[in-house]
Design a protein around this motif. Structure first.
Motif, short mmCIF file in Angstrom:
data_model
loop_
_atom_site.label_atom_id
_atom_site.label_comp_id
_atom_site.label_asym_id
_atom_site.label_seq_id
_atom_site.Cartn_x
_atom_site.Cartn_y
_atom_site.Cartn_z
N MET A 102 -70.18 -37.73 30.41
CA MET A 102 -69.01 -36.85 30.41
C MET A 102 -69.34 -35.49 29.82
O MET A 102 -68.91 -34.44 30.35
N LYS A 103 -70.10 -35.47 28.75
CA LYS A 103 -70.48 -34.20 28.13
C LYS A 103 -71.41 -33.41 29.05
O LYS A 103 -71.39 -32.17 29.03
N ALA A 104 -72.20 -34.11 29.86
CA ALA A 104 -73.07 -33.42 30.81
C ALA A 104 -72.25 -32.66 31.85
O ALA A 104 -72.66 -31.60 32.32
N ILE A 105 -71.08 -33.20 32.22
CA ILE A 105 -70.19 -32.50 33.15
C ILE A 105 -69.68 -31.21 32.49
O ILE A 105 -69.70 -30.14 33.08
N VAL A 106 -69.22 -31.35 31.26
CA VAL A 106 -68.67 -30.20 30.53
C VAL A 106 -69.75 -29.15 30.28
O VAL A 106 -69.49 -27.94 30.38
N ARG A 107 -70.94 -29.60 29.99
CA ARG A 107 -72.01 -28.67 29.61
C ARG A 107 -72.85 -28.20 30.80
O ARG A 107 -73.75 -27.38 30.60
N LEU A 108 -72.57 -28.70 31.97
CA LEU A 108 -73.27 -28.21 33.15
C LEU A 108 -73.02 -26.72 33.27
O LEU A 108 -71.87 -26.27 33.19
N PRO A 109 -74.04 -25.90 33.49
CA PRO A 109 -73.84 -24.44 33.53
C PRO A 109 -73.23 -23.95 34.84
O PRO A 109 -73.37 -22.78 35.18
N LYS A 110 -72.55 -24.84 35.54
CA LYS A 110 -71.90 -24.51 36.80
C LYS A 110 -70.54 -25.20 36.84
O LYS A 110 -70.40 -26.32 36.34
N PRO A 111 -69.53 -24.56 37.41
CA PRO A 111 -68.21 -25.19 37.46
C PRO A 111 -68.22 -26.49 38.27
O PRO A 111 -68.92 -26.59 39.28
N VAL A 112 -67.45 -27.47 37.80
CA VAL A 112 -67.35 -28.76 38.47
C VAL A 112 -65.89 -29.01 38.87
O VAL A 112 -64.99 -28.93 38.02
N ILE A 113 -65.68 -29.31 40.14
CA ILE A 113 -64.35 -29.58 40.67
C ILE A 113 -64.26 -31.06 41.04
O ILE A 113 -65.07 -31.55 41.83
N ALA A 114 -63.30 -31.78 40.50
CA ALA A 114 -63.07 -33.16 40.90
C ALA A 114 -62.24 -33.18 42.19
O ALA A 114 -61.19 -32.54 42.26
N ARG A 115 -62.73 -33.91 43.18
CA ARG A 115 -61.99 -34.13 44.43
C ARG A 115 -61.45 -35.55 44.37
O ARG A 115 -62.17 -36.52 44.59
N VAL A 116 -60.17 -35.67 44.02
CA VAL A 116 -59.60 -36.99 43.72
C VAL A 116 -58.74 -37.45 44.90
O VAL A 116 -57.63 -36.97 45.08
N HIS A 117 -59.26 -38.38 45.65
CA HIS A 117 -58.55 -38.83 46.85
C HIS A 117 -57.68 -40.05 46.60
O HIS A 117 -56.81 -40.38 47.42
N ALA A 118 -57.90 -40.74 45.47
CA ALA A 118 -57.19 -41.99 45.22
C ALA A 118 -57.15 -42.26 43.71
O ALA A 118 -57.37 -41.35 42.91
N MET A 119 -56.89 -43.50 43.33
CA MET A 119 -56.68 -43.86 41.93
C MET A 119 -57.89 -43.55 41.05
O MET A 119 -59.03 -43.82 41.40
N ALA A 120 -57.59 -42.97 39.88
CA ALA A 120 -58.61 -42.72 38.86
C ALA A 120 -58.09 -43.34 37.56
O ALA A 120 -57.09 -42.87 37.02
N THR A 121 -58.76 -44.37 37.08
CA THR A 121 -58.26 -45.08 35.92
C THR A 121 -59.30 -45.13 34.80
O THR A 121 -60.50 -45.14 35.05
N ALA A 122 -58.79 -45.18 33.56
CA ALA A 122 -59.62 -45.32 32.37
C ALA A 122 -60.75 -44.29 32.36
O ALA A 122 -60.47 -43.09 32.38
N ALA A 123 -62.02 -44.71 32.37
CA ALA A 123 -63.11 -43.74 32.35
C ALA A 123 -63.14 -42.92 33.63
O ALA A 123 -63.73 -41.84 33.65
N GLY A 124 -62.51 -43.41 34.70
CA GLY A 124 -62.37 -42.60 35.91
C GLY A 124 -61.42 -41.44 35.70
O GLY A 124 -61.66 -40.32 36.16
N CYS A 125 -60.35 -41.69 34.97
CA CYS A 125 -59.42 -40.62 34.60
C CYS A 125 -60.11 -39.66 33.62
O CYS A 125 -59.94 -38.45 33.70
N GLN A 126 -60.91 -40.22 32.73
CA GLN A 126 -61.70 -39.41 31.80
C GLN A 126 -62.64 -38.48 32.56
O GLN A 126 -62.81 -37.31 32.19
N MET A 127 -63.22 -38.98 33.64
CA MET A 127 -64.13 -38.16 34.44
C MET A 127 -63.40 -36.97 35.06
O MET A 127 -63.90 -35.84 35.06
#
Length: 247
Positions: A102-127
Protein backbone atom coordinates in the motif's frame (compact mmCIF):
# COMPACT_ATOMS: atom_id res chain seq x y z
CA UNK A 1 4.74 -11.49 -13.69
CA UNK A 2 6.01 -15.01 -14.31
CA UNK A 3 4.92 -16.79 -11.15
CA UNK A 4 1.67 -18.44 -10.20
CA UNK A 5 -0.30 -17.83 -7.00
CA UNK A 6 1.94 -20.23 -5.07
CA UNK A 7 5.08 -18.43 -6.22
CA UNK A 8 6.08 -21.28 -8.52
CA UNK A 9 7.22 -20.78 -12.12
CA UNK A 10 4.32 -20.73 -14.56
CA UNK A 11 4.00 -22.65 -17.77
CA UNK A 12 3.77 -20.65 -20.96
CA UNK A 13 -0.01 -21.16 -21.03
CA UNK A 14 -0.79 -20.20 -17.41
CA UNK A 15 -2.49 -16.89 -16.74
CA UNK A 16 -0.37 -14.45 -14.69
CA UNK A 17 -1.94 -13.25 -11.45
CA UNK A 18 -0.98 -9.66 -12.27
CA UNK A 19 -0.91 -8.30 -15.83
CA UNK A 20 0.93 -5.10 -16.78
CA UNK A 21 0.35 -3.36 -20.10
CA UNK A 22 1.47 0.06 -21.34
CA UNK A 23 -0.03 2.38 -23.96
CA UNK A 24 0.06 6.15 -24.46
CA UNK A 25 2.40 6.63 -21.46
CA UNK A 26 -0.20 4.90 -19.24
CA UNK A 27 0.62 1.62 -17.52
CA UNK A 28 -2.29 -0.57 -16.45
CA UNK A 29 -1.66 -3.05 -13.64
CA UNK A 30 -4.50 -5.57 -13.58
CA UNK A 31 -5.24 -7.97 -10.72
CA UNK A 32 -5.99 -11.31 -12.34
CA UNK A 33 -7.29 -13.85 -9.83
CA UNK A 34 -10.93 -13.66 -10.90
CA UNK A 35 -11.80 -17.06 -9.43
CA UNK A 36 -10.63 -15.81 -6.00
CA UNK A 37 -12.20 -12.36 -6.38
CA UNK A 38 -8.64 -11.02 -6.58
CA UNK A 39 -7.93 -11.82 -2.95
CA UNK A 40 -4.51 -10.54 -1.91
CA UNK A 41 -2.47 -13.69 -1.46
CA UNK A 42 1.22 -13.42 -0.61
CA UNK A 43 2.05 -14.10 -4.25
CA UNK A 44 -0.46 -11.52 -5.48
CA UNK A 45 0.96 -8.82 -3.23
CA UNK A 46 4.48 -9.67 -4.33
CA UNK A 47 3.44 -9.46 -7.97
CA UNK A 48 1.81 -6.06 -7.43
CA UNK A 49 4.94 -4.78 -5.71
CA UNK A 50 7.05 -6.03 -8.61
CA UNK A 51 4.73 -4.38 -11.14
CA UNK A 52 4.90 -1.08 -9.28
CA UNK A 53 8.68 -1.24 -9.22
CA UNK A 54 8.68 -1.98 -12.95
CA UNK A 55 6.52 1.02 -13.87
CA UNK A 56 8.40 3.28 -11.46
CA UNK A 57 11.59 2.54 -13.38
CA UNK A 58 10.03 2.97 -16.82
CA UNK A 59 10.63 6.52 -18.11
CA UNK A 60 7.91 6.07 -20.73
CA UNK A 61 5.20 5.66 -18.07
CA UNK A 62 3.64 8.83 -16.69
CA UNK A 63 0.44 7.52 -15.11
CA UNK A 64 -0.60 4.16 -13.65
CA UNK A 65 -4.08 2.62 -13.65
CA UNK A 66 -4.83 -0.12 -11.11
CA UNK A 67 -7.58 -2.38 -12.44
CA UNK A 68 -8.94 -5.89 -11.92
CA UNK A 69 -10.54 -8.76 -13.82
CA UNK A 70 -13.51 -10.81 -12.70
CA UNK A 71 -16.62 -10.31 -10.57
CA UNK A 72 -14.87 -8.21 -7.90
CA UNK A 73 -12.20 -5.54 -7.82
CA UNK A 74 -10.58 -7.07 -4.74
CA UNK A 75 -11.99 -9.06 -1.84
CA UNK A 76 -9.18 -8.18 0.56
CA UNK A 77 -6.77 -10.61 2.18
CA UNK A 78 -6.79 -14.26 1.16
CA UNK A 79 -8.32 -15.58 4.37
CA UNK A 80 -8.07 -19.19 3.22
CA UNK A 81 -4.33 -18.78 2.82
CA UNK A 82 -4.05 -16.94 6.14
CA UNK A 83 -5.85 -19.72 8.03
CA UNK A 84 -3.05 -22.03 6.99
CA UNK A 85 -0.31 -19.84 8.41
CA UNK A 86 1.65 -21.14 11.38
CA UNK A 87 2.00 -18.72 14.25
CA UNK A 88 1.91 -15.04 15.04
CA UNK A 89 5.07 -14.15 13.10
CA UNK A 90 3.71 -15.60 9.86
CA UNK A 91 0.49 -13.62 10.21
CA UNK A 92 2.41 -10.44 11.08
CA UNK A 93 4.57 -10.92 7.99
CA UNK A 94 1.48 -10.95 5.74
CA UNK A 95 0.18 -7.68 7.21
CA UNK A 96 3.64 -6.14 6.94
CA UNK A 97 3.81 -7.14 3.27
CA UNK A 98 0.36 -5.67 2.63
CA UNK A 99 1.33 -2.40 4.32
CA UNK A 100 4.49 -2.26 2.25
CA UNK A 101 2.48 -2.74 -0.95
CA UNK A 102 0.00 0.00 0.00
CA UNK A 103 2.82 2.41 0.83
CA UNK A 104 4.44 1.57 -2.51
CA UNK A 105 1.29 2.88 -4.23
CA UNK A 106 1.43 6.11 -2.24
CA UNK A 107 5.16 6.52 -2.73
CA UNK A 108 5.21 5.66 -6.42
CA UNK A 109 6.59 8.77 -8.17
CA UNK A 110 3.70 8.64 -10.64
CA UNK A 111 -0.03 9.18 -10.10
CA UNK A 112 -2.10 6.02 -9.61
CA UNK A 113 -5.78 5.82 -10.60
CA UNK A 114 -7.96 2.99 -9.31
CA UNK A 115 -10.39 1.67 -11.93
CA UNK A 116 -13.07 0.10 -9.74
CA UNK A 117 -15.57 -1.93 -11.72
CA UNK A 118 -17.08 -3.92 -8.84
CA UNK A 119 -16.91 -4.66 -5.10
CA UNK A 120 -13.82 -3.60 -3.16
CA UNK A 121 -13.76 -4.91 0.39
CA UNK A 122 -11.38 -4.78 3.36
CA UNK A 123 -7.81 -4.59 1.99
CA UNK A 124 -9.39 -4.13 -1.45
CA UNK A 125 -11.07 -0.98 -0.18
CA UNK A 126 -7.74 -0.04 1.39
CA UNK A 127 -6.12 -0.39 -2.03
CA UNK A 128 -8.63 2.01 -3.58
CA UNK A 129 -8.07 4.49 -0.75
CA UNK A 130 -4.30 4.20 -1.21
CA UNK A 131 -4.49 5.23 -4.85
CA UNK A 132 -4.18 8.93 -5.65
CA UNK A 133 -7.44 8.96 -7.61
CA UNK A 134 -10.30 6.54 -8.15
CA UNK A 135 -13.08 6.19 -10.70
CA UNK A 136 -15.84 3.68 -10.05
CA UNK A 137 -18.60 2.08 -12.04
CA UNK A 138 -21.94 3.05 -10.55
CA UNK A 139 -22.57 -0.55 -9.53
CA UNK A 140 -19.35 -0.82 -7.50
CA UNK A 141 -19.52 -1.07 -3.72
CA UNK A 142 -17.02 -0.49 -0.94
CA UNK A 143 -16.84 -2.07 2.51
CA UNK A 144 -14.59 -2.74 5.47
CA UNK A 145 -16.54 -5.76 6.77
CA UNK A 146 -13.95 -7.31 9.07
CA UNK A 147 -16.07 -6.49 12.12
CA UNK A 148 -18.62 -9.02 10.86
CA UNK A 149 -16.18 -11.91 11.32
CA UNK A 150 -14.38 -10.67 14.42
CA UNK A 151 -11.37 -9.25 12.54
CA UNK A 152 -11.63 -5.44 12.71
CA UNK A 153 -10.29 -3.77 9.54
CA UNK A 154 -7.50 -2.02 11.40
CA UNK A 155 -4.99 -1.76 8.55
CA UNK A 156 -7.61 -0.75 5.94
CA UNK A 157 -8.64 1.88 8.46
CA UNK A 158 -5.32 3.70 7.97
CA UNK A 159 -5.96 4.45 4.30
CA UNK A 160 -9.72 4.85 4.68
CA UNK A 161 -9.43 7.43 7.47
CA UNK A 162 -7.04 9.48 5.34
CA UNK A 163 -9.62 9.77 2.58
CA UNK A 164 -13.05 10.14 4.16
CA UNK A 165 -14.35 12.00 7.20
CA UNK A 166 -14.01 10.40 10.61
CA UNK A 167 -17.71 9.80 11.09
CA UNK A 168 -18.01 8.20 7.66
CA UNK A 169 -14.94 6.04 8.22
CA UNK A 170 -16.21 4.90 11.59
CA UNK A 171 -19.60 4.05 10.11
CA UNK A 172 -17.97 1.77 7.54
CA UNK A 173 -15.62 0.22 10.10
CA UNK A 174 -18.13 -0.31 12.91
CA UNK A 175 -21.04 -1.59 10.83
CA UNK A 176 -19.26 -3.44 8.06
CA UNK A 177 -22.00 -2.29 5.69
CA UNK A 178 -21.15 -1.69 2.04
CA UNK A 179 -21.60 1.78 0.58
CA UNK A 180 -22.49 2.31 -3.05
CA UNK A 181 -20.42 4.23 -5.57
CA UNK A 182 -22.52 7.39 -5.26
CA UNK A 183 -22.02 7.42 -1.49
CA UNK A 184 -18.30 6.66 -1.87
CA UNK A 185 -18.06 9.66 -4.19
CA UNK A 186 -19.92 11.95 -1.78
CA UNK A 187 -17.66 10.78 1.07
CA UNK A 188 -14.45 11.34 -0.91
CA UNK A 189 -13.34 7.72 -1.29
CA UNK A 190 -13.58 7.96 -5.08
CA UNK A 191 -13.48 10.93 -7.43
CA UNK A 192 -16.51 10.02 -9.49
CA UNK A 193 -18.94 7.24 -10.30
CA UNK A 194 -19.97 6.61 -13.90
CA UNK A 195 -22.13 4.06 -15.72
CA UNK A 196 -20.22 0.82 -16.22
CA UNK A 197 -20.23 1.28 -19.99
CA UNK A 198 -18.41 4.61 -19.56
CA UNK A 199 -15.81 3.45 -17.02
CA UNK A 200 -12.96 2.86 -19.43
CA UNK A 201 -13.52 6.17 -21.17
CA UNK A 202 -13.68 8.07 -17.88
CA UNK A 203 -10.51 6.44 -16.58
CA UNK A 204 -8.74 6.90 -19.91
CA UNK A 205 -9.69 10.56 -20.20
CA UNK A 206 -8.43 11.27 -16.69
CA UNK A 207 -5.21 9.31 -17.20
CA UNK A 208 -4.45 10.98 -20.53
CA UNK A 209 -5.10 14.44 -19.10
CA UNK A 210 -2.63 13.83 -16.28
CA UNK A 211 -0.14 12.17 -18.63
CA UNK A 212 -0.05 15.40 -20.67
CA UNK A 213 1.67 17.17 -17.75
CA UNK A 214 5.38 17.27 -16.91
CA UNK A 215 6.35 13.95 -15.26
CA UNK A 216 8.87 15.73 -13.03
CA UNK A 217 6.21 18.15 -11.82
CA UNK A 218 3.81 15.26 -11.13
CA UNK A 219 6.50 13.45 -9.13
CA UNK A 220 7.36 16.53 -7.10
CA UNK A 221 3.74 17.41 -6.49
CA UNK A 222 2.60 13.93 -5.45
CA UNK A 223 5.46 13.52 -3.00
CA UNK A 224 4.90 16.96 -1.50
CA UNK A 225 1.15 16.40 -1.16
CA UNK A 226 1.52 13.34 1.07
CA UNK A 227 4.40 14.76 3.09
CA UNK A 228 2.66 18.02 3.95
CA UNK A 229 -0.59 16.23 4.80
CA UNK A 230 1.05 14.73 7.90
CA UNK A 231 2.65 18.01 9.07
CA UNK A 232 1.53 20.87 11.23
CA UNK A 233 0.31 23.96 9.34
CA UNK A 234 3.58 25.87 9.83
CA UNK A 235 5.74 22.92 8.85
CA UNK A 236 3.52 22.21 5.83
CA UNK A 237 3.90 25.76 4.51
CA UNK A 238 7.65 25.68 5.10
CA UNK A 239 7.98 22.39 3.26
CA UNK A 240 5.69 23.42 0.40
CA UNK A 241 7.57 26.70 -0.08
CA UNK A 242 10.87 24.85 -0.23
CA UNK A 243 9.50 22.35 -2.74
CA UNK A 244 8.04 25.12 -4.88
CA UNK A 245 11.30 27.05 -4.83
CA UNK A 246 13.27 23.99 -5.95
CA UNK A 247 10.62 23.14 -8.55
Amino acid sequence: TNTDDKGAPMSATADPIVITTTAEAIATITLNRPEARNALSVAMMGAVEAALAQVAADPEVKVVVLAANGPAFCAGHDLKEMRGLDGREAVAAVFAQCSRMMKAIVRLPKPVIARVHAMATAAGCQMVASCDLAVAADGAKFATPGVNIGLFCSTPMVALSRNVGRKQAMEMLLTGHAVDAATATAWGLVNRAVPAAELDRAVGDLARLIASKSPHTLKVGKEAFYRQAEMTLDAAYDHAAQVMTEN
